[in-house]
Design a protein around this motif. Sequence first.
Motif, PDB file in Angstrom:
ATOM      1  N   LEU A   1      -5.755   2.080  -2.482  1.00 23.75           N
ATOM      2  CA  LEU A   1      -6.293   0.747  -2.173  1.00 23.75           C
ATOM      3  C   LEU A   1      -6.182  -0.165  -3.388  1.00 23.75           C
TER       4      LEU A   1
ATOM      5  N   TYR B   1       2.583  17.700   3.291  1.00 23.48           N
ATOM      6  CA  TYR B   1       1.157  17.421   3.108  1.00 23.48           C
ATOM      7  C   TYR B   1       0.259  18.664   3.227  1.00 23.48           C
TER       8      TYR B   1
ATOM      9  N   GLY C   1      -9.273   7.307   6.392  1.00 24.37           N
ATOM     10  CA  GLY C   1      -8.085   7.961   5.839  1.00 24.37           C
ATOM     11  C   GLY C   1      -8.148   9.448   6.133  1.00 24.37           C
TER      12      GLY C   1
ATOM     13  N   TYR D   1      -7.229   5.789  -4.341  1.00 18.61           N
ATOM     14  CA  TYR D   1      -6.040   5.534  -5.165  1.00 18.61           C
ATOM     15  C   TYR D   1      -5.025   4.640  -4.442  1.00 18.61           C
TER      16      TYR D   1
ATOM     17  N   GLU E   1      -7.191   6.610  10.790  1.00 12.96           N
ATOM     18  CA  GLU E   1      -5.970   6.955  10.049  1.00 12.96           C
ATOM     19  C   GLU E   1      -4.846   5.990  10.439  1.00 12.96           C
ATOM     20  N   PRO E   2      -4.398   5.138   9.487  1.00 14.24           N
ATOM     21  CA  PRO E   2      -3.384   4.135   9.828  1.00 14.24           C
ATOM     22  C   PRO E   2      -1.962   4.678   9.963  1.00 14.24           C
TER      23      PRO E   2
ATOM     24  N   TYR F   1      -7.929  -5.455  -1.964  1.00 16.41           N
ATOM     25  CA  TYR F   1      -8.254  -4.817  -0.678  1.00 16.41           C
ATOM     26  C   TYR F   1      -9.593  -4.081  -0.797  1.00 16.41           C
TER      27      TYR F   1
ATOM     28  N   MET G   1       0.856  -1.192   0.000  1.00 17.96           N
ATOM     29  CA  MET G   1       0.000   0.000   0.000  1.00 17.96           C
ATOM     30  C   MET G   1       0.895   1.246   0.000  1.00 17.96           C
TER      31      MET G   1
ATOM     32  N   ASP H   1       0.954   5.494  -0.334  1.00 21.69           N
ATOM     33  CA  ASP H   1       0.081   6.666  -0.464  1.00 21.69           C
ATOM     34  C   ASP H   1       0.846   7.893  -0.967  1.00 21.69           C
TER      35      ASP H   1
ATOM     36  N   ILE I   1     -11.970  10.729   1.636  1.00 20.50           N
ATOM     37  CA  ILE I   1     -11.499  11.733   0.676  1.00 20.50           C
ATOM     38  C   ILE I   1     -10.061  11.427   0.257  1.00 20.50           C
ATOM     39  N   ASN I   2      -9.882  11.240  -1.045  1.00 20.63           N
ATOM     40  CA  ASN I   2      -8.558  10.978  -1.644  1.00 20.63           C
ATOM     41  C   ASN I   2      -7.859   9.775  -1.010  1.00 20.63           C
TER      42      ASN I   2
ATOM     43  N   ALA J   1      -8.623   0.775   7.166  1.00 14.85           N
ATOM     44  CA  ALA J   1     -10.077   0.726   6.973  1.00 14.85           C
ATOM     45  C   ALA J   1     -10.654  -0.675   7.142  1.00 14.85           C
TER      46      ALA J   1
ATOM     47  N   HIS K   1      -6.776  20.048  -2.933  1.00 14.63           N
ATOM     48  CA  HIS K   1      -8.129  19.484  -3.096  1.00 14.63           C
ATOM     49  C   HIS K   1      -9.085  19.938  -1.994  1.00 14.63           C
TER      50      HIS K   1
END
Length: 238
Positions: free
Chosen positions: A114, A10, A41, A112, A63-64, A118, A1, A3, A108-109, A93, A18
């Motif tokens: 995942l 960030y 997320g 992409y 949030e992981p 999954y 995974m 991101d 939100i966002n 999740a 966005h």
Amino acid sequence: MTDFISLPFYDLFHESGHVPGIREKLPSLLAGAQRSILEIGAGTGLITTSIADWTPAEIFALEPSAGMRGMLLSRLSARPELLKRVTVLPYDALSVDLDEPVEAMVMINVIYALDPHYRKRLWPVLATQLEPGGLLVFTWHDGGPPAPGPLKELDTRQVGRHTYTILSEITESDGERCKARYLYRITENDKVISEEEIVGNAYRPEWDVIEGELVSAGFVQTDAPEGLLAWRLGLQQF
Ligand SMILES: C[S@@+](CC[C@H](N)C(=O)[O-])C[C@H]1O[C@@H](n2cnc3c(N)ncnc32)[C@H](O)[C@@H]1O
């Protein structure tokens, strides 16, 4: 995974990226949620605190990433009145297991990040955590993944004497997957001070794929503004 996130970059890029558009579009969708909302997320909390401003609902911010979660908790600490109402869930999740189903879920966002296997397992899990008729909202863009292309500059920000730049290239693209390489670069007078490279896969499922997955998990599509998909959980889960 993967991101593709560089923590220091960030908020600097996304608060004016966005986020303003989402802050315009999301409030009307969440108007009916008064009791509880799960944000999947949640990242650094740019959307979380807005949700808290729009609704009186209790919020579960999942949030992981420990780094993103740290920034989220820092944002919440700056709003002490929210600490009673926002619970931060430190896992991914698929691991979600709430005491009661929520009225709405927001993602939100995140899609992409995942992979298809999954993602297919995720919708039925979310269905068990949402009340019948509850709302699932997430960002989605049609058109599949971008084609391979050379490294290009996406955006820059000036912070004091330093320039923060994000560059990316697509090195492979097939089906709904593309392989991307991101460079997070900090320069002063064109001299590179630091550079972080992140390489990984991103996913852009087409409409028929997403629709098939959601419908088979018991969701029914409802209206949403451009760039968002909204679904209600059917009264009968199957
Ligand atoms: C681009 S950020 C979006 C953060 C926030 N939603 C926002 O709009 O600012 C994607 C977030 O999704 C999280 N994420 C990635 N995979 C996830 C998963 N399997 N379950 C939950 N969150 C995930 C990442 O840790 C990251 O914080």
